[in-house]
Scaffold this motif. Structure first.
Motif, PDB file in Angstrom:
ATOM      1  N   TRP A 194       0.931  -1.158  -0.051  1.00  0.00           N
ATOM      2  CA  TRP A 194       0.112   0.159   0.062  1.00  0.00           C
ATOM      3  C   TRP A 194       0.922   1.189  -0.084  1.00  0.00           C
ATOM      4  O   TRP A 194       1.749   1.297   0.612  1.00  0.00           O
ATOM      5  CB  TRP A 194      -1.081  -0.025   1.171  1.00  0.00           C
ATOM      6  N   PRO A 195       0.711   2.190  -0.922  1.00  0.00           N
ATOM      7  CA  PRO A 195      -0.505   2.394  -1.799  1.00  0.00           C
ATOM      8  C   PRO A 195      -0.388   1.742  -3.187  1.00  0.00           C
ATOM      9  O   PRO A 195      -1.199   2.035  -3.910  1.00  0.00           O
ATOM     10  CB  PRO A 195      -0.888   4.083  -1.742  1.00  0.00           C
ATOM     11  N   ALA A 196       0.889   0.949  -3.266  1.00  0.00           N
ATOM     12  CA  ALA A 196       1.001   0.512  -4.592  1.00  0.00           C
ATOM     13  C   ALA A 196      -0.197  -0.318  -5.401  1.00  0.00           C
ATOM     14  O   ALA A 196      -0.579  -0.482  -6.449  1.00  0.00           O
ATOM     15  CB  ALA A 196       2.344  -0.167  -4.544  1.00  0.00           C
ATOM     16  N   ALA A 219       4.743  14.976   1.780  1.00  0.00           N
ATOM     17  CA  ALA A 219       5.829  13.910   1.778  1.00  0.00           C
ATOM     18  C   ALA A 219       5.316  12.562   1.160  1.00  0.00           C
ATOM     19  O   ALA A 219       3.991  12.622   1.134  1.00  0.00           O
ATOM     20  CB  ALA A 219       6.528  13.717   3.131  1.00  0.00           C
ATOM     21  N   ASP A 220       6.260  11.808   0.651  1.00  0.00           N
ATOM     22  CA  ASP A 220       5.703  10.476   0.407  1.00  0.00           C
ATOM     23  C   ASP A 220       4.937   9.639   1.642  1.00  0.00           C
ATOM     24  O   ASP A 220       5.386   9.756   2.539  1.00  0.00           O
ATOM     25  CB  ASP A 220       6.624   9.748  -0.225  1.00  0.00           C
ATOM     26  N   THR A 221       3.787   9.050   1.170  1.00  0.00           N
ATOM     27  CA  THR A 221       3.169   8.335   2.221  1.00  0.00           C
ATOM     28  C   THR A 221       4.266   7.253   2.624  1.00  0.00           C
ATOM     29  O   THR A 221       4.698   6.330   1.790  1.00  0.00           O
ATOM     30  CB  THR A 221       2.020   7.423   1.847  1.00  0.00           C
ATOM     31  N   PRO A 222       4.305   7.063   3.924  1.00  0.00           N
ATOM     32  CA  PRO A 222       5.250   5.810   4.342  1.00  0.00           C
ATOM     33  C   PRO A 222       4.580   4.454   3.973  1.00  0.00           C
ATOM     34  O   PRO A 222       3.510   4.274   3.780  1.00  0.00           O
ATOM     35  CB  PRO A 222       5.129   5.785   5.939  1.00  0.00           C
ATOM     36  N   PRO A 223       5.454   3.682   3.322  1.00  0.00           N
ATOM     37  CA  PRO A 223       5.186   2.202   2.808  1.00  0.00           C
ATOM     38  C   PRO A 223       4.428   1.386   3.904  1.00  0.00           C
ATOM     39  O   PRO A 223       4.980   1.532   4.963  1.00  0.00           O
ATOM     40  CB  PRO A 223       6.332   1.705   2.391  1.00  0.00           C
ATOM     41  N   ALA A 224       3.330   0.837   3.329  1.00  0.00           N
ATOM     42  CA  ALA A 224       2.383   0.346   4.280  1.00  0.00           C
ATOM     43  C   ALA A 224       1.844  -0.992   3.510  1.00  0.00           C
ATOM     44  O   ALA A 224       2.306  -1.336   2.735  1.00  0.00           O
ATOM     45  CB  ALA A 224       1.179   1.130   4.917  1.00  0.00           C
TER      46      ALA A 224
END
Ligand code: SF4
Length: 234
Positions: A170-172, A192-197
């Motif tokens: 997420w969010p990919a 900023a870029d969303t932290p990978p989740a």
């Protein structure tokens, strides 16, 4: 009774650019007329919970009780979800609960209001609220509950039955990842870029209540949520 409609203006124009908190969004959403569902429902039911939640749950739409109380997941399905959260080992104090569609869609039968699944037009119209909520949340895991929420976040091709319980990036994995790729970092508008989740899909708790074998369906829901709990613990 809500009529069918082919198109709706959508929620975007009801979202003030200066609404930089979830409370501000919630207040703005109370006046949303982005689709026809506001006409018959009692009120907008916006997301609730911990703003710094590690887990964000996205369901379908408010039910009858949620519509009356103005709070998400307070009816029978919500109670079952809270029990499943406990049984899976997720921390119930660090969750945020919301829905893909924020007004109750129903059909009147006599005096009873019978749930109607939102159409694509409602999901699309309401999606800007979901995107705006995510821009103010920083979950480590997004839990998608059922097909409507999956359509809203992941697109029509996603099949919950096929990919439930699986951790996805997420969010990919979102249908339009760019909608979820940036989050504000301060009140001056810096982003900023969303932290990978990660994202995990499972069935909606109301599907457990409707299942012929409720025990088995409940076990499946808890098993899926346990995958999320383990990922957070790891
Ligand atoms: S369902 Fe969503 S888009 Fe439609 S009126 Fe309610 S808040 Fe607005």
């Amino acid at each position: 009774m809500a009529e069918q409609s082919e198109s709706a203006p959508g929620a975007q124009r009801f979202i003030p650019p200066e609404a930089d908190t979830l409370d501000a969004l919630r207040a703005a959403a109370s006046g949303c007329q982005g689709c026809e569902l506001y006409r018959d429902a009692s009120q907008t039911v916006f997301g609730r919970g911990d703003e710094s939640a590690r887990v964000v749950f996205v369901g379908e739409q408010p039910g009858d009780m949620e519509d009356q109380k103005g709070l998400p997941f307070v009816g029978p399905a919500g109670r079952l979800l809270r029990k499943a959260v406990d049984d899976s080992g997720l921390d119930p104090g660090h969750i945020y609960l919301t829905n893909a569609v924020k007004h109750f869609r129903f059909e009147l039968r006599g005096k009873r209001r019978i749930h109607q699944t939102p159409d694509r037009v409602h999901i699309t119209a309401c999606r800007p609220w979901l995107v705006a909520e995510f821009a103010r949340l920083h979950p480590e895991i997004v839990v998608v509950l059922g097909a409507t929420a999956a359509k809203a976040l992941l697109g029509p091709a996603f099949r919950v039955t096929r990919q439930r319980g699986e951790l996805l990036p997420w969010p990919a994995s979102a249908q339009h990842p760019e909608d979820f790729r940036q989050v504000p970092v301060d009140s001056a508008g810096k982003r900023a870029d969303t932290p990978p989740a990660q994202l995990l899909a499972t069935i909606h708790p109301s599907a457990v209540l409707r299942a012929d074998d409720q025990d088995k369906a409940y076990e499946g829901l808890v098993a899926d949520l346990t995958v999320a709990a383990r990922a957070l613990a790891g």
